[in-house]
Enzyme design. Structure first.
Site, mmCIF file in Angstrom:
data_model
loop_
_atom_site.group_PDB
_atom_site.id
_atom_site.type_symbol
_atom_site.label_atom_id
_atom_site.label_comp_id
_atom_site.label_asym_id
_atom_site.label_seq_id
_atom_site.Cartn_x
_atom_site.Cartn_y
_atom_site.Cartn_z
ATOM 1 N N ARG A 205 35.536 32.668 37.812
ATOM 2 C CA ARG A 205 34.289 33.432 37.664
ATOM 3 C C ARG A 205 34.007 33.784 36.201
ATOM 4 N NH1 ARG A 205 35.714 37.478 42.071
ATOM 5 N NH2 ARG A 205 37.447 36.055 42.462
ATOM 6 N N GLU B 93 46.128 41.573 41.293
ATOM 7 C CA GLU B 93 46.002 42.627 42.304
ATOM 8 C C GLU B 93 46.513 42.069 43.632
ATOM 9 O OE1 GLU B 93 42.000 43.846 43.072
ATOM 10 O OE2 GLU B 93 42.619 45.587 44.237
HETATM 11 P P1 AMP Z 1 43.116 41.613 37.372
HETATM 12 O O1 AMP Z 1 43.904 40.535 36.717
HETATM 13 O O2 AMP Z 1 43.933 42.409 38.351
HETATM 14 O O3 AMP Z 1 42.374 42.497 36.405
HETATM 15 O O4 AMP Z 1 42.071 40.880 38.315
HETATM 16 C C1 AMP Z 1 40.936 40.355 37.783
HETATM 17 C C2 AMP Z 1 40.580 39.034 38.398
HETATM 18 O O5 AMP Z 1 40.802 38.946 39.802
HETATM 19 C C3 AMP Z 1 39.120 38.830 38.166
HETATM 20 O O6 AMP Z 1 38.993 37.563 37.549
HETATM 21 C C4 AMP Z 1 38.479 38.869 39.531
HETATM 22 O O7 AMP Z 1 37.750 37.704 39.686
HETATM 23 C C5 AMP Z 1 39.600 38.944 40.547
HETATM 24 N N1 AMP Z 1 39.615 40.190 41.364
HETATM 25 C C6 AMP Z 1 40.605 41.103 41.410
HETATM 26 N N2 AMP Z 1 40.333 42.101 42.265
HETATM 27 C C7 AMP Z 1 39.106 41.832 42.758
HETATM 28 C C8 AMP Z 1 38.241 42.518 43.683
HETATM 29 N N3 AMP Z 1 38.596 43.670 44.277
HETATM 30 N N4 AMP Z 1 37.043 41.957 43.949
HETATM 31 C C9 AMP Z 1 36.676 40.792 43.357
HETATM 32 N N5 AMP Z 1 37.440 40.113 42.499
HETATM 33 C C10 AMP Z 1 38.647 40.606 42.189
#
Ligand code: AMP
Length: 170
Positions: A58, A95
């Site tokens: 994305r 996550e």
């Molecule tokens: P992080 O590495 O934990 O900051 O996660 C960020 C990445 O995971 C982003 O590129 C998002 O596309 C995806 N992502 C993580 N959690 C979500 C969520 N609750 N909703 C949508 N996309 C998420």
């Protein structure tokens, strides 16, 4: 522009307990998408970006139009096995699940001022991994832009020393 009106919350996707923020209604609306890209591009320009990076997948949707607006290059950061030439790699926790990101070794030059763009800041693992790749290549990260920040997950703690722009907080 009230961007929140274009975000759909999807409970328990892709696994139970995750509140998935779906940006497809936002990017599917010409006016909202253009406005969001303009806001993020204004930030990237103010940081003096010479390159924009978007992490798979994305981050591509957001980073590429921001780069073209500024007239600077776009660098894809991708999952393993997708980039055809020599890469730098970094492993991190998500996550939900684990991930590895790769970047072409010669994509960032030592003088580059890089802005990283993604749809969402959750735990900060993805952006932190991308920062590590840029810095390993000898570039400077001068800004981080996101459509959405999930404040509770405190991803911001990992990236405190960098200028951050977010369009929405949950
Ligand atoms: P992080 O590495 O934990 O900051 O996660 C960020 C990445 O995971 C982003 O590129 C998002 O596309 C995806 N992502 C993580 N959690 C979500 C969520 N609750 N909703 C949508 N996309 C998420």
């Amino acid at each position: 522009m009230k961007y929140e009106d274009f975000i759909m919350n999807v409970p328990d996707f892709p696994i139970e307990g995750i509140q998935f923020k779906d940006i497809t209604p936002l990017i599917g609306d010409g006016e909202a998408f253009q406005s969001a890209i303009n806001d993020l591009a204004e930030f990237a320009k103010a940081q003096g970006a010479t390159k924009v990076i978007g992490p798979d997948a994305r981050g591509f949707i957001i980073g590429a139009p921001v780069a073209t607006k500024l007239g600077v290059g776009f660098i894809p950061v991708r999952k393993p096995g997708k980039l055809p030439r020599e890469v730098l790699t970094f492993d991190y926790e998500l996550e939900y699940g684990k991930n590895t990101l790769c970047m072409h070794k010669d994509a960032v030059k030592p003088h580059d001022r890089v802005v990283i763009m993604d749809d969402l800041l959750a735990t900060g693992g993805t952006v932190e991994a991308t920062i590590k790749l840029v810095e390993e290549a000898g570039g400077s990260v001068v800004g981080l832009g996101f459509m959405i920040e999930l404040v509770e997950l405190q991803g911001r703690e990992k990236i405190k020393e960098y200028p951050i722009k977010v369009l929405m907080q949950y």
